[in-house]
Design a protein around this motif. Structure first.
Motif, PDB file in Angstrom:
ATOM      1  N   THR A 129       5.429  -5.707  -0.684  1.00 21.24           N
ATOM      2  CA  THR A 129       5.703  -4.462   0.328  1.00 21.24           C
ATOM      3  C   THR A 129       4.390  -4.256   1.386  1.00 21.24           C
ATOM      4  O   THR A 129       4.822  -3.475   2.186  1.00 21.24           O
ATOM      5  N   GLY A 130       3.479  -5.276   0.959  1.00 23.54           N
ATOM      6  CA  GLY A 130       2.392  -4.583   1.903  1.00 23.54           C
ATOM      7  C   GLY A 130       1.581  -3.549   1.186  1.00 23.54           C
ATOM      8  O   GLY A 130       2.286  -2.476   0.506  1.00 23.54           O
ATOM      9  N   ILE A 131       0.463  -3.167   1.591  1.00 17.80           N
ATOM     10  CA  ILE A 131      -0.487  -1.928   1.056  1.00 17.80           C
ATOM     11  C   ILE A 131       0.128  -0.800   1.746  1.00 17.80           C
ATOM     12  O   ILE A 131      -0.059  -0.688   3.255  1.00 17.80           O
ATOM     13  N   ARG A 132       0.283   0.250   0.928  1.00 13.05           N
ATOM     14  CA  ARG A 132       1.130   1.462   1.596  1.00 13.05           C
ATOM     15  C   ARG A 132       0.379   2.839   1.008  1.00 13.05           C
ATOM     16  O   ARG A 132      -0.111   2.607  -0.080  1.00 13.05           O
ATOM     17  N   PRO A 133       0.197   3.731   1.825  1.00 12.91           N
ATOM     18  CA  PRO A 133      -0.528   4.909   1.348  1.00 12.91           C
ATOM     19  C   PRO A 133       0.306   5.643   0.390  1.00 12.91           C
ATOM     20  O   PRO A 133       1.526   5.990   0.590  1.00 12.91           O
ATOM     21  N   ASN A 134      -0.357   6.483  -0.628  1.00 13.14           N
ATOM     22  CA  ASN A 134       0.364   7.499  -1.383  1.00 13.14           C
ATOM     23  C   ASN A 134      -0.082   8.844  -0.884  1.00 13.14           C
ATOM     24  O   ASN A 134      -0.883   8.904   0.003  1.00 13.14           O
ATOM     25  N   PRO A 135       0.579   9.753  -1.334  1.00  9.86           N
ATOM     26  CA  PRO A 135       0.534  11.088  -0.516  1.00  9.86           C
ATOM     27  C   PRO A 135      -0.915  11.574  -0.905  1.00  9.86           C
ATOM     28  O   PRO A 135      -1.436  12.473  -0.243  1.00  9.86           O
ATOM     29  N   ASP A 136      -1.435  11.301  -1.938  1.00  8.61           N
ATOM     30  CA  ASP A 136      -2.761  11.781  -2.337  1.00  8.61           C
ATOM     31  C   ASP A 136      -3.798  10.900  -1.575  1.00  8.61           C
ATOM     32  O   ASP A 136      -5.329  11.494  -1.994  1.00  8.61           O
ATOM     33  N   GLY A 137      -3.696  10.128  -0.673  1.00  6.72           N
ATOM     34  CA  GLY A 137      -4.673   9.298   0.044  1.00  6.72           C
ATOM     35  C   GLY A 137      -5.075   8.020  -0.517  1.00  6.72           C
ATOM     36  O   GLY A 137      -5.668   7.039  -0.184  1.00  6.72           O
ATOM     37  N   THR A 138      -4.409   7.889  -1.962  1.00  5.44           N
ATOM     38  CA  THR A 138      -4.660   6.393  -2.522  1.00  5.44           C
ATOM     39  C   THR A 138      -3.897   5.479  -1.838  1.00  5.44           C
ATOM     40  O   THR A 138      -2.806   6.038  -1.094  1.00  5.44           O
ATOM     41  N   PHE A 139      -3.776   4.244  -2.463  1.00  9.32           N
ATOM     42  CA  PHE A 139      -2.876   3.230  -1.752  1.00  9.32           C
ATOM     43  C   PHE A 139      -2.097   2.492  -3.175  1.00  9.32           C
ATOM     44  O   PHE A 139      -2.453   2.797  -4.086  1.00  9.32           O
ATOM     45  N   GLN A 140      -1.061   1.844  -2.603  1.00  3.19           N
ATOM     46  CA  GLN A 140      -0.235   1.429  -3.712  1.00  3.19           C
ATOM     47  C   GLN A 140       0.338   0.025  -2.943  1.00  3.19           C
ATOM     48  O   GLN A 140       0.502  -0.189  -1.718  1.00  3.19           O
ATOM     49  N   ILE A 141       0.823  -1.100  -4.101  1.00  3.85           N
ATOM     50  CA  ILE A 141       1.251  -2.213  -3.223  1.00  3.85           C
ATOM     51  C   ILE A 141       2.376  -2.811  -4.548  1.00  3.85           C
ATOM     52  O   ILE A 141       1.959  -2.699  -5.728  1.00  3.85           O
TER      53      ILE A 141
END
Length: 313
Positions: free
Chosen positions: A261-273
């Motif tokens: 998916t590529g690195i994506r932002p979370n609503p709390d400012g962290t990231f996910q992939i």
């Protein structure tokens, strides 16, 4: 001149394919300010005649709009570290830039003999990028008009440049304003890089929290009834220096077999992939999700064997 559209958040790190993790690539850090002005108000919620935002490493750090007319912090560390007079002074600067960019959009419409009843958009982006310590920073100051590249500042030559098919009147006008070129060159030379370093220091605790990322490995039914989609998900990390792959018998799968998916932002400012691979439903093979992150002293390995149950999502 580079694209005027704000950059997408995620530039992926190198994949880890074998048992021994390679060294992490050099970090790239950036500080950009993006200003957007409309030629007239529009009756749409959340859309203003003028907006301004600061982006540190693609994360919003402050925000201003023409309705509230107050620059506000968008990160906790910005609010805590920057004194109250910083926000007062920065609000004044945002108001000055609002007047400046609105004046220029009016001038452009008159120069191009455009109808005032039509909606036009002028965007301004300026800032800097530093790839590694000691390297020459990348310096950007550019304008877009109605979505097209319009004008940019050539830092090395200290002059304004335009695309070939753009009206040159504004370039000639701005080249004859020495104070504008001096201010633009001065900000790009030192001030932007200094603020980038300062903000990185201020936000370092938040951007590199010691808490480890959450790593999950699960499977779901594939469209092919005889296969499963094996998924590795990592979330809750701050710094984007992350190396993650799916391994088979502790050996990384080829990159072309893995979807990301590529690195994506979370609503709390962290990231996910998330990364996934198609596997046979009855395959008796040991798979694992291998993660190495800058906050970790050693990799996180989550195993997934040939299980009798799997998760539907």
């Amino acid at each position: 001149m580079g694209t005027c559209v704000a950059k997408l958040f995620a530039l992926l790190c190198a994949f880890l394919l074998y048992r021994t993790p390679p060294s992490i690539q050099a970090e790239k850090h950036s500080l950009y300010y993006i200003y957007t002005a409309l030629s007239k108000p529009v009756n749409l919620p959340g859309v203003y005649e003028f907006t301004a935002m600061g982006l540190l490493d693609d994360t919003q750090i402050d925000y201003y709009n023409s309705k509230e007319q107050r620059n506000i912090p968008k990160q906790t560390w910005m609010k805590e570290k920057m004194p109250e007079d910083y926000w007062e002074e920065d609000t004044k600067l945002r108001k000055d830039k609002e007047r400046w960019i609105k004046k220029n959009i009016d001038s452009l419409m008159k120069c191009m003999k455009q109808n005032e009843s039509d909606l036009h958009v002028l965007q301004w982006r300026h800032g800097c990028e530093v790839e590694q310590q000691g390297s020459e920073p990348k310096r950007i100051d550019e304008y877009c008009y109605d979505g097209e590249d319009f004008l940019s500042f050539d830092y090395k030559e200290s002059q304004w440049v335009t695309p070939v098919d753009t009206d040159l009147k504004s370039k000639w006008k701005w080249d004859n304003v020495p104070i504008l070129k001096q201010h633009t060159a001065g900000y790009l030379k030192m001030e932007c890089v200094d603020w980038l370093k300062k903000f990185r220091e201020y936000g370092d605790e938040e951007l590199r929290k010691p808490s480890p990322p959450d790593v999950h490995m699960f499977a779901r039914k594939s469209r092919n009834e005889t296969q499963l989609k094996l998924i590795c998900m990592v979330t809750g990390f701050y710094a984007k220096d992350t190396m993650m792959t799916i391994r088979k018998y502790r050996t990384g799968l080829p990159e072309n077999e893995i979807k990301s998916t590529g690195i994506r932002p979370n609503p709390d400012g962290t990231f996910q992939i998330q990364k996934s691979v198609e596997i046979s439903e009855d395959e008796e093979v040991e798979y694992d999700c291998f993660l190495f992150h800058t906050t970790l002293k050693e990799p996180i390995i989550i195993k997934w064997g040939n299980q009798s149950s799997y998760t539907y999502i």
